[in-house]
Write a protein that holds these residues in place. Structure first.
Motif, PDB file in Angstrom:
ATOM      1  N   ARG A 133       0.868  -1.062  -0.202  1.00 40.58           N
ATOM      2  CA  ARG A 133       0.258  -0.001   0.158  1.00 40.58           C
ATOM      3  C   ARG A 133       0.968   1.446   0.067  1.00 40.58           C
ATOM      4  O   ARG A 133       0.590   2.103  -0.848  1.00 40.58           O
ATOM      5  N   ALA A 134       1.870   1.075   0.750  1.00 48.13           N
ATOM      6  CA  ALA A 134       2.804   2.361   0.998  1.00 48.13           C
ATOM      7  C   ALA A 134       3.423   2.579  -0.512  1.00 48.13           C
ATOM      8  O   ALA A 134       3.774   3.717  -0.881  1.00 48.13           O
ATOM      9  N   ALA A 135       3.991   1.697  -0.875  1.00 44.48           N
ATOM     10  CA  ALA A 135       4.853   1.701  -2.387  1.00 44.48           C
ATOM     11  C   ALA A 135       3.979   1.896  -3.573  1.00 44.48           C
ATOM     12  O   ALA A 135       4.165   2.999  -4.104  1.00 44.48           O
ATOM     13  N   ARG A 136       2.670   1.491  -3.669  1.00 45.91           N
ATOM     14  CA  ARG A 136       1.654   1.741  -4.478  1.00 45.91           C
ATOM     15  C   ARG A 136       1.400   3.312  -4.419  1.00 45.91           C
ATOM     16  O   ARG A 136       1.343   4.025  -5.523  1.00 45.91           O
ATOM     17  N   THR A 137       1.015   3.826  -3.250  1.00 46.11           N
ATOM     18  CA  THR A 137       0.464   5.112  -2.982  1.00 46.11           C
ATOM     19  C   THR A 137       1.832   6.257  -3.235  1.00 46.11           C
ATOM     20  O   THR A 137       1.720   7.264  -3.830  1.00 46.11           O
ATOM     21  N   ALA A 138       3.099   5.841  -2.771  1.00 49.12           N
ATOM     22  CA  ALA A 138       3.993   6.615  -2.993  1.00 49.12           C
ATOM     23  C   ALA A 138       4.464   6.730  -4.545  1.00 49.12           C
ATOM     24  O   ALA A 138       4.824   7.966  -4.926  1.00 49.12           O
ATOM     25  N   PHE A 139       4.384   5.789  -5.310  1.00 53.04           N
ATOM     26  CA  PHE A 139       4.589   5.751  -6.639  1.00 53.04           C
ATOM     27  C   PHE A 139       3.663   6.912  -7.360  1.00 53.04           C
ATOM     28  O   PHE A 139       3.955   7.653  -8.112  1.00 53.04           O
ATOM     29  N   ARG A 140       2.276   6.989  -7.074  1.00 53.25           N
ATOM     30  CA  ARG A 140       1.341   7.569  -7.596  1.00 53.25           C
ATOM     31  C   ARG A 140       1.569   8.844  -7.227  1.00 53.25           C
ATOM     32  O   ARG A 140       1.455   9.999  -7.931  1.00 53.25           O
ATOM     33  N   ARG A 141       1.992   9.241  -5.931  1.00 48.61           N
ATOM     34  CA  ARG A 141       2.307  10.859  -5.336  1.00 48.61           C
ATOM     35  C   ARG A 141       3.381  11.381  -6.114  1.00 48.61           C
ATOM     36  O   ARG A 141       3.458  12.486  -6.623  1.00 48.61           O
ATOM     37  N   ALA A 142       4.410  10.387  -6.469  1.00 51.92           N
ATOM     38  CA  ALA A 142       5.547  10.872  -7.257  1.00 51.92           C
ATOM     39  C   ALA A 142       5.409  10.721  -8.806  1.00 51.92           C
ATOM     40  O   ALA A 142       6.354  11.238  -9.627  1.00 51.92           O
ATOM     41  N   GLY A 143       4.280  10.272  -9.214  1.00 51.45           N
ATOM     42  CA  GLY A 143       4.211  10.529 -10.600  1.00 51.45           C
ATOM     43  C   GLY A 143       4.869   9.313 -11.508  1.00 51.45           C
ATOM     44  O   GLY A 143       5.048   9.328 -12.457  1.00 51.45           O
ATOM     45  N   ILE A 144       4.993   8.319 -10.791  1.00 49.27           N
ATOM     46  CA  ILE A 144       5.762   7.102 -11.349  1.00 49.27           C
ATOM     47  C   ILE A 144       4.916   6.150 -11.606  1.00 49.27           C
ATOM     48  O   ILE A 144       4.065   5.700 -10.804  1.00 49.27           O
ATOM     49  N   PRO A 145       4.763   5.319 -12.921  1.00 47.62           N
ATOM     50  CA  PRO A 145       3.815   4.485 -13.189  1.00 47.62           C
ATOM     51  C   PRO A 145       3.946   3.339 -12.629  1.00 47.62           C
ATOM     52  O   PRO A 145       4.956   2.818 -12.395  1.00 47.62           O
ATOM     53  N   TRP A 146       2.829   2.925 -11.963  1.00 48.65           N
ATOM     54  CA  TRP A 146       2.666   1.526 -11.022  1.00 48.65           C
ATOM     55  C   TRP A 146       2.298   0.448 -11.987  1.00 48.65           C
ATOM     56  O   TRP A 146       2.867  -0.559 -12.017  1.00 48.65           O
ATOM     57  N   GLU A 147       0.929   0.767 -12.437  1.00 47.50           N
ATOM     58  CA  GLU A 147       0.180  -0.276 -13.329  1.00 47.50           C
ATOM     59  C   GLU A 147       1.113  -0.897 -14.454  1.00 47.50           C
ATOM     60  O   GLU A 147       1.110  -2.039 -14.790  1.00 47.50           O
ATOM     61  N   THR A 148       1.962   0.061 -15.206  1.00 47.72           N
ATOM     62  CA  THR A 148       2.729  -0.382 -16.461  1.00 47.72           C
ATOM     63  C   THR A 148       4.039  -0.890 -16.218  1.00 47.72           C
ATOM     64  O   THR A 148       4.763  -1.475 -17.072  1.00 47.72           O
ATOM     65  N   SER A 149       4.517  -0.787 -14.798  1.00 48.43           N
ATOM     66  CA  SER A 149       5.865  -1.420 -14.436  1.00 48.43           C
ATOM     67  C   SER A 149       5.897  -2.781 -14.322  1.00 48.43           C
ATOM     68  O   SER A 149       4.729  -3.343 -13.768  1.00 48.43           O
ATOM     69  N   TYR A 150       6.875  -3.213 -14.271  1.00 48.85           N
ATOM     70  CA  TYR A 150       7.244  -4.893 -13.908  1.00 48.85           C
ATOM     71  C   TYR A 150       7.274  -4.849 -12.611  1.00 48.85           C
ATOM     72  O   TYR A 150       8.204  -4.245 -11.973  1.00 48.85           O
ATOM     73  N   ARG A 151       6.642  -5.811 -11.709  1.00 49.78           N
ATOM     74  CA  ARG A 151       6.565  -6.070 -10.314  1.00 49.78           C
ATOM     75  C   ARG A 151       6.486  -7.361 -10.219  1.00 49.78           C
ATOM     76  O   ARG A 151       6.008  -8.303 -10.746  1.00 49.78           O
ATOM     77  N   ARG A 152       7.533  -7.682  -9.018  1.00 51.35           N
ATOM     78  CA  ARG A 152       7.673  -9.167  -8.709  1.00 51.35           C
ATOM     79  C   ARG A 152       7.838  -9.180  -7.127  1.00 51.35           C
ATOM     80  O   ARG A 152       8.510  -8.570  -6.611  1.00 51.35           O
ATOM     81  N   ASP A 153       7.018 -10.157  -6.485  1.00 50.17           N
ATOM     82  CA  ASP A 153       7.155 -10.108  -5.169  1.00 50.17           C
ATOM     83  C   ASP A 153       8.324 -11.010  -4.831  1.00 50.17           C
ATOM     84  O   ASP A 153       8.446 -11.997  -5.293  1.00 50.17           O
ATOM     85  N   THR A 154       8.922 -10.589  -3.869  1.00 47.40           N
ATOM     86  CA  THR A 154      10.290 -11.518  -3.585  1.00 47.40           C
ATOM     87  C   THR A 154      10.154 -11.981  -2.051  1.00 47.40           C
ATOM     88  O   THR A 154      11.297 -12.673  -1.533  1.00 47.40           O
TER      89      THR A 154
END
Length: 389
Positions: free
Chosen positions: A211-232
């Motif tokens: 939740r923090a990462a997703r919200t921070a990306f949006r606040r910073a104007g960094i695309p979240w949905e179109t980026s590659y993401r992998r749970d580690t």
């Protein structure tokens, strides 16, 4: 199928839940609608995701459950194509909760009675359900939540139905990621695997991290949905296409937002405190059927594992620290005073075969003496420039 004991001794169980799709994108409107419908205390009917086959109903349900695992004591995924399958699934839940039953029928009835008492926070997902009349006898009473996925249109008369279409709000299928230059972000939760943590605590921490990462990306104007993401497991690997991206946002607004959001989370959830490390690098990566590969991914991971970086966060009362590669520091951080270059300190990185340099910052922590001197020098420079000298 997994179970654990919560800190207060109440059983926590979730089972037969499909793994989370790391490439799930979009559908935020539907996920939000599911949450509002389930949490609406004026409604007593189950919530049903209805649509054609292979359109993403189950993927939406899986994503919803993984996002909200920490909200429940019991989460159970039931294959609901046939009544016999439902009975088998509920009998499995009865065994997990230690509820006796001579056979599947009596065990299923017993677990429904137990859930109907309202002593647990529960969510049951009936996946690929047929006609409502076949499923209805297996729905518990009480204040828990029921989520159904189905192709059968009759659910519109029995449930709070949400229609799922191919073009509503995005896609639930993996997207194609292109080779090229990416900004690499590696998130890692401090002491996520500590033996003192319960599974319920880890799930709450992981949900808070996302939740923090997703919200921070949006606040910073960094695309979240179109980026590659992998749970580690204890963090997230994110690769953001560099083309068109504001690279300054990764060292400017992103650390600020993460620091603020973690403060808010930790204040609201003292039993699920998050202390987070973020490493940043830029480089070429390529994708195959297994995901991305490239030296920058390896390097960003090694930066996060560097002992001096881990110590910097461990010694600090602050909940967040960031480390950049030498390239990110020299080409981005140092080029703008707004990125707080005076707050970074150089460390040597020696992890496995990697020997390099990293630059560490703990936002909100008083800078070291050398950094204070540098900050004074930068301000003096600005004053002299303004005076025309």
């Amino acid at each position: 199928m997994t179970s654990a004991d919560s800190a207060d001794g109440d059983p926590v169980a979730w089972g037969d839940l499909p793994p989370r799709n790391p490439d799930f994108t979009g559908r935020e409107d539907l996920l939000g609608l599911v949450h509002r419908r389930l949490c609406d205390t004026t409604r007593t009917a189950p919530v049903a995701l209805r649509g054609l086959g292979d359109i993403g109903k189950s993927q939406i349900a899986v994503e919803y459950v993984h996002r909200h695992l920490a909200d429940y004591d019991v989460v159970w995924w039931v294959s609901a194509r046939h009544p016999a399958d439902i009975r088998t699934g509920l009998a499995g839940l009865a065994r997990r909760l230690g509820i006796p039953g001579d056979d599947e029928k009596t065990a299923a009835s017993a677990v429904l009675e137990e859930l109907s008492r309202g002593e647990r926070r529960w969510l049951l997902v009936f996946d690929d359900a047929g006609h409502p009349d076949e499923v209805w006898p297996f729905l518990p009473g009480g204040t828990g939540h029921v989520l159904v996925t189905s192709r059968n249109g009759k659910w519109a008369y029995k449930a709070s139905t949400i229609e799922v279409t191919r073009d509503r709000g995005g896609t639930a299928t993996p997207r194609r990621h292109l080779d090229g230059t990416h900004v690499i972000c590696v998130f890692d939760v401090e002491k996520y695997g500590d033996r003192e943590r319960t599974r319920r605590n880890r799930m709450a921490v992981r949900e808070g991290m996302y939740r923090a990462a997703r919200t921070a990306f949006r606040r910073a104007g960094i695309p979240w949905e179109t980026s590659y993401r992998r749970d580690t497991g204890d963090g997230i690997l994110i690769a953001v296409p560099a083309t068109g991206a504001d690279k300054g946002a990764f060292v400017g607004e992103l650390p600020r937002a993460l620091s603020e959001l973690l403060d808010e989370h930790n204040s609201a959830h003292p039993d699920a405190v998050i202390r987070l490390r973020l490493s940043l690098d830029v480089g070429e990566i390529a994708f195959d059927g297994h995901g991305p590969d490239g030296p920058s991914i390896i390097h960003a991971t090694r930066l996060n594992d560097a002992a001096p970086f881990k110590s910097a966060l461990a010694r600090s009362p602050r909940p967040f620290a960031v480390i950049t590669s030498a390239y990110v520091h020299d080409e981005i951080v140092r080029q703008h005073d707004g990125y707080a270059p005076e707050e970074y300190r150089r460390i040597d990185v020696q992890v496995k075969e990697t020997q390099s340099v990293g630059w560490v910052r703990v936002p909100g922590e008083p800078p070291a003496t050398a950094s204070v001197v540098r900050r004074f020098g930068l301000r003096l420079r600005d004053v002299l420039r303004a005076a025309g000298r």
